[in-house]
Design a protein around this motif. Structure first.
Motif, PDB file in Angstrom:
ATOM      1  N   ARG A   1     -37.431  10.525  24.428  1.00 31.59           N
ATOM      2  CA  ARG A   1     -37.385  11.802  23.786  1.00 31.59           C
ATOM      3  C   ARG A   1     -38.664  12.729  22.567  1.00 31.59           C
ATOM      4  N   GLY A   2     -39.022  13.076  22.971  1.00 33.38           N
ATOM      5  CA  GLY A   2     -40.036  14.011  21.668  1.00 33.38           C
ATOM      6  C   GLY A   2     -41.088  13.895  22.826  1.00 33.38           C
ATOM      7  N   ARG A   3     -41.472  12.830  23.044  1.00 36.18           N
ATOM      8  CA  ARG A   3     -43.278  12.640  24.315  1.00 36.18           C
ATOM      9  C   ARG A   3     -42.794  13.089  25.830  1.00 36.18           C
ATOM     10  N   GLY A   4     -44.183  13.129  25.961  1.00 37.43           N
ATOM     11  CA  GLY A   4     -44.447  13.475  27.193  1.00 37.43           C
ATOM     12  C   GLY A   4     -43.367  14.383  28.675  1.00 37.43           C
ATOM     13  N   LEU A   5     -42.681  13.642  29.363  1.00 30.09           N
ATOM     14  CA  LEU A   5     -42.359  14.319  30.203  1.00 30.09           C
ATOM     15  C   LEU A   5     -40.654  14.058  29.899  1.00 30.09           C
ATOM     16  N   SER A   6     -40.393  13.913  28.921  1.00 28.43           N
ATOM     17  CA  SER A   6     -39.005  14.128  28.111  1.00 28.43           C
ATOM     18  C   SER A   6     -38.617  14.971  27.171  1.00 28.43           C
ATOM     19  N   GLY A   7     -37.899  15.748  26.810  1.00 29.97           N
ATOM     20  CA  GLY A   7     -37.239  16.720  25.784  1.00 29.97           C
ATOM     21  C   GLY A   7     -37.297  16.656  24.974  1.00 29.97           C
ATOM     22  N   PRO A   8     -36.362  17.540  24.204  1.00 29.63           N
ATOM     23  CA  PRO A   8     -36.713  17.488  23.001  1.00 29.63           C
ATOM     24  C   PRO A   8     -34.862  16.614  22.011  1.00 29.63           C
ATOM     25  N   HIS A   9     -35.827  15.803  20.796  1.00 31.82           N
ATOM     26  CA  HIS A   9     -34.720  15.117  20.114  1.00 31.82           C
ATOM     27  C   HIS A   9     -33.715  15.905  19.665  1.00 31.82           C
ATOM     28  N   ARG A  10     -32.130  15.487  19.552  1.00 32.06           N
ATOM     29  CA  ARG A  10     -31.082  16.422  19.037  1.00 32.06           C
ATOM     30  C   ARG A  10     -31.129  16.625  18.047  1.00 32.06           C
ATOM     31  N   LEU A  11     -30.611  17.268  17.160  1.00 34.68           N
ATOM     32  CA  LEU A  11     -30.134  17.394  15.773  1.00 34.68           C
ATOM     33  C   LEU A  11     -29.410  16.281  14.751  1.00 34.68           C
ATOM     34  N   ASP A  12     -28.354  15.643  16.006  1.00 38.92           N
ATOM     35  CA  ASP A  12     -27.483  14.718  15.454  1.00 38.92           C
ATOM     36  C   ASP A  12     -27.420  13.294  16.433  1.00 38.92           C
ATOM     37  N   HIS A  13     -29.454  12.575  16.713  1.00 43.69           N
ATOM     38  CA  HIS A  13     -29.835  11.567  17.282  1.00 43.69           C
ATOM     39  C   HIS A  13     -29.448  10.679  17.140  1.00 43.69           C
ATOM     40  N   THR A  14     -29.136  10.286  17.423  1.00 44.80           N
ATOM     41  CA  THR A  14     -28.887   8.997  17.060  1.00 44.80           C
ATOM     42  C   THR A  14     -29.359   8.033  17.854  1.00 44.80           C
ATOM     43  N   VAL A  15     -28.433   6.398  17.700  1.00 44.49           N
ATOM     44  CA  VAL A  15     -29.265   5.005  18.630  1.00 44.49           C
ATOM     45  C   VAL A  15     -27.697   4.948  19.846  1.00 44.49           C
ATOM     46  N   ARG A  16     -27.346   5.858  20.184  1.00 41.77           N
ATOM     47  CA  ARG A  16     -25.754   6.328  20.805  1.00 41.77           C
ATOM     48  C   ARG A  16     -26.755   7.514  22.029  1.00 41.77           C
ATOM     49  N   THR A  17     -27.504   7.921  21.061  1.00 40.53           N
ATOM     50  CA  THR A  17     -28.245   8.914  22.158  1.00 40.53           C
ATOM     51  C   THR A  17     -29.757   8.140  23.129  1.00 40.53           C
ATOM     52  N   GLU A  18     -30.149   7.080  22.153  1.00 38.12           N
ATOM     53  CA  GLU A  18     -31.102   6.720  22.820  1.00 38.12           C
ATOM     54  C   GLU A  18     -30.764   5.933  24.160  1.00 38.12           C
ATOM     55  N   VAL A  19     -29.362   5.103  23.997  1.00 39.23           N
ATOM     56  CA  VAL A  19     -28.082   4.164  25.506  1.00 39.23           C
ATOM     57  C   VAL A  19     -28.616   4.911  25.850  1.00 39.23           C
ATOM     58  N   GLU A  20     -28.119   6.465  25.674  1.00 35.04           N
ATOM     59  CA  GLU A  20     -27.253   7.337  26.932  1.00 35.04           C
ATOM     60  C   GLU A  20     -28.805   7.552  27.807  1.00 35.04           C
ATOM     61  N   ASP A  21     -29.449   8.194  27.175  1.00 33.73           N
ATOM     62  CA  ASP A  21     -31.304   8.269  27.883  1.00 33.73           C
ATOM     63  C   ASP A  21     -31.176   7.172  28.799  1.00 33.73           C
ATOM     64  N   LEU A  22     -31.280   6.011  28.007  1.00 31.89           N
ATOM     65  CA  LEU A  22     -31.784   4.467  29.149  1.00 31.89           C
ATOM     66  C   LEU A  22     -31.070   4.570  29.976  1.00 31.89           C
ATOM     67  N   GLU A  23     -29.698   4.844  29.663  1.00 33.99           N
ATOM     68  CA  GLU A  23     -28.558   4.655  31.042  1.00 33.99           C
ATOM     69  C   GLU A  23     -28.922   5.445  31.880  1.00 33.99           C
ATOM     70  N   ALA A  24     -29.455   6.200  31.528  1.00 38.24           N
ATOM     71  CA  ALA A  24     -29.247   7.876  33.009  1.00 38.24           C
ATOM     72  C   ALA A  24     -30.358   7.314  33.747  1.00 38.24           C
ATOM     73  N   VAL A  25     -31.561   6.421  33.030  1.00 41.71           N
ATOM     74  CA  VAL A  25     -32.335   5.579  34.085  1.00 41.71           C
ATOM     75  C   VAL A  25     -32.206   4.769  34.711  1.00 41.71           C
ATOM     76  N   LEU A  26     -31.602   4.315  33.581  1.00 39.88           N
ATOM     77  CA  LEU A  26     -31.146   2.187  35.197  1.00 39.88           C
ATOM     78  C   LEU A  26     -30.056   2.976  35.691  1.00 39.88           C
ATOM     79  N   THR A  27     -29.034   4.192  35.676  1.00 35.80           N
ATOM     80  CA  THR A  27     -28.518   3.944  36.566  1.00 35.80           C
ATOM     81  C   THR A  27     -29.084   5.196  37.672  1.00 35.80           C
ATOM     82  N   ALA A  28     -30.077   5.724  37.971  1.00 31.63           N
ATOM     83  CA  ALA A  28     -30.995   6.066  39.264  1.00 31.63           C
ATOM     84  C   ALA A  28     -32.115   5.133  39.590  1.00 31.63           C
ATOM     85  N   ALA A  29     -31.881   3.529  38.791  1.00 29.74           N
ATOM     86  CA  ALA A  29     -32.919   2.795  38.998  1.00 29.74           C
ATOM     87  C   ALA A  29     -32.103   1.821  39.830  1.00 29.74           C
ATOM     88  N   GLY A  30     -30.894   2.229  39.259  1.00 29.83           N
ATOM     89  CA  GLY A  30     -30.746   0.422  40.049  1.00 29.83           C
ATOM     90  C   GLY A  30     -30.947  -0.376  38.956  1.00 29.83           C
TER      91      GLY A  30
END
Length: 295
Positions: A62-91
């Protein structure tokens, strides 16, 4: 790597934020998560080295290049959810992470059952959260004032990144040197490059992430994935003792320490990694490839 060899796509994280990524190669999917002051394109050489046997996904955090902004309550869990979305799309069942990105990948390995193997280069897991919070207020003030060079100097000391010889240089001089570095980076950047000046504000969230995960070593005793834990003899001294600790607590851990390599060894040369080269990246890639191919 030639841009034509990379394709671009996007997924939505759990909160609806778009996470963009680049993709290249063929074979089992590997997601590569970059570190601080980096973007997805910081690991194109690593992707190239893996692409003959793996399909490599390079997401922008988040906050870089192709991705959207950080959220106000951004946490490590947010980062893991972002990674999970890519992992799922990629299998993908495989992931590589460096520095703060390595900390996110390790936390994902603890909380997501989908990851079977993770490779980490100098993950930013430390013991004490306090030093990684104390500088954030000053950093935020300097960013708000438009003094990004000063903010970067603040973060360098706060994150214990400054070599001993730099600590004797007056802060004002360090700030002027950093501003010249930012100007040079902008002058040399391509039209679509994610510049260091653009990346500078994201450092706040790196410090907060490191503070949030600090001292959580025992939690990683539950990681079921196989882990390749890597570092360099010239890497960040502040992280070396905690790799030793991680090696002891991770149930399925292999350890590699590269003689002569620094913290940026897995990344493309340029920006914050002026000493990088394809040869250096190749040393890291060879270990990662061999690890991911193990049955």
């Amino acid at each position: 790597m030639n841009t034509a060899e990379l394709t671009q796509d996007v997924v939505e994280s759990r909160d609806g934020t778009e996470i963009g990524y680049w993709k290249t190669g063929q074979g089992p999917a590997v997601v590569v998560l970059h570190g601080s002051m980096e973007s997805a394109r910081s690991h194109t050489l690593l992707a190239e080295a893996l692409a003959d046997e793996f399909t490599v996904y390079l997401p922008d955090r988040r906050g870089r290049g192709l991705s959207g902004p950080h959220r106000l309550d951004h946490t490590v869990r947010t980062e893991v959810e972002d990674l999970e979305a890519v992992l799922t799309a990629a299998g993908a069942e495989l992931a590589f992470g460096v520095s703060a990105g390595g900390a996110v990948v390790l936390e994902a390995a603890r909380t997501l059952s989908s990851l079977q193997k993770v490779a980490l280069y100098e993950p930013a897991i430390v013991d004490n959260p306090t030093p990684h919070r104390e500088w954030l207020a000053r950093f935020d003030r300097e960013v708000a004032e438009g003094n990004l060079a000063g903010a970067m100097v603040t973060s360098m000391y706060g994150l214990q990144l400054a070599p001993a010889f730099l600590k004797v240089i007056p802060r004002g001089l360090m700030t002027r040197m950093t501003e010249k570095m930012l100007v040079k980076d902008e002058r040399q950047a391509g039209p679509d490059a994610v510049t260091m000046r653009t990346l500078a504000p994201t450092i706040h969230h790196e410090g907060a992430l490191i503070a949030e995960l600090a001292g959580t070593f025992d939690a990683f005793r539950n990681v079921s994935a196989d882990v390749l834990l890597m570092g360099g003899s010239k890497g960040l001294k502040a992280l070396k003792p905690w790799r030793d600790t991680l090696e002891k607590v991770l149930p399925h851990c292999q350890r590699v320490e590269f003689d002569g390599l620094d913290h940026g060894a897995s990344s493309d040369p340029g920006g914050t990694n002026p000493g990088g080269s394809a040869k250096v990246v190749g040393r890291v890639a060879a270990e990662v490839k061999a690890f991911f191919k193990q049955s």
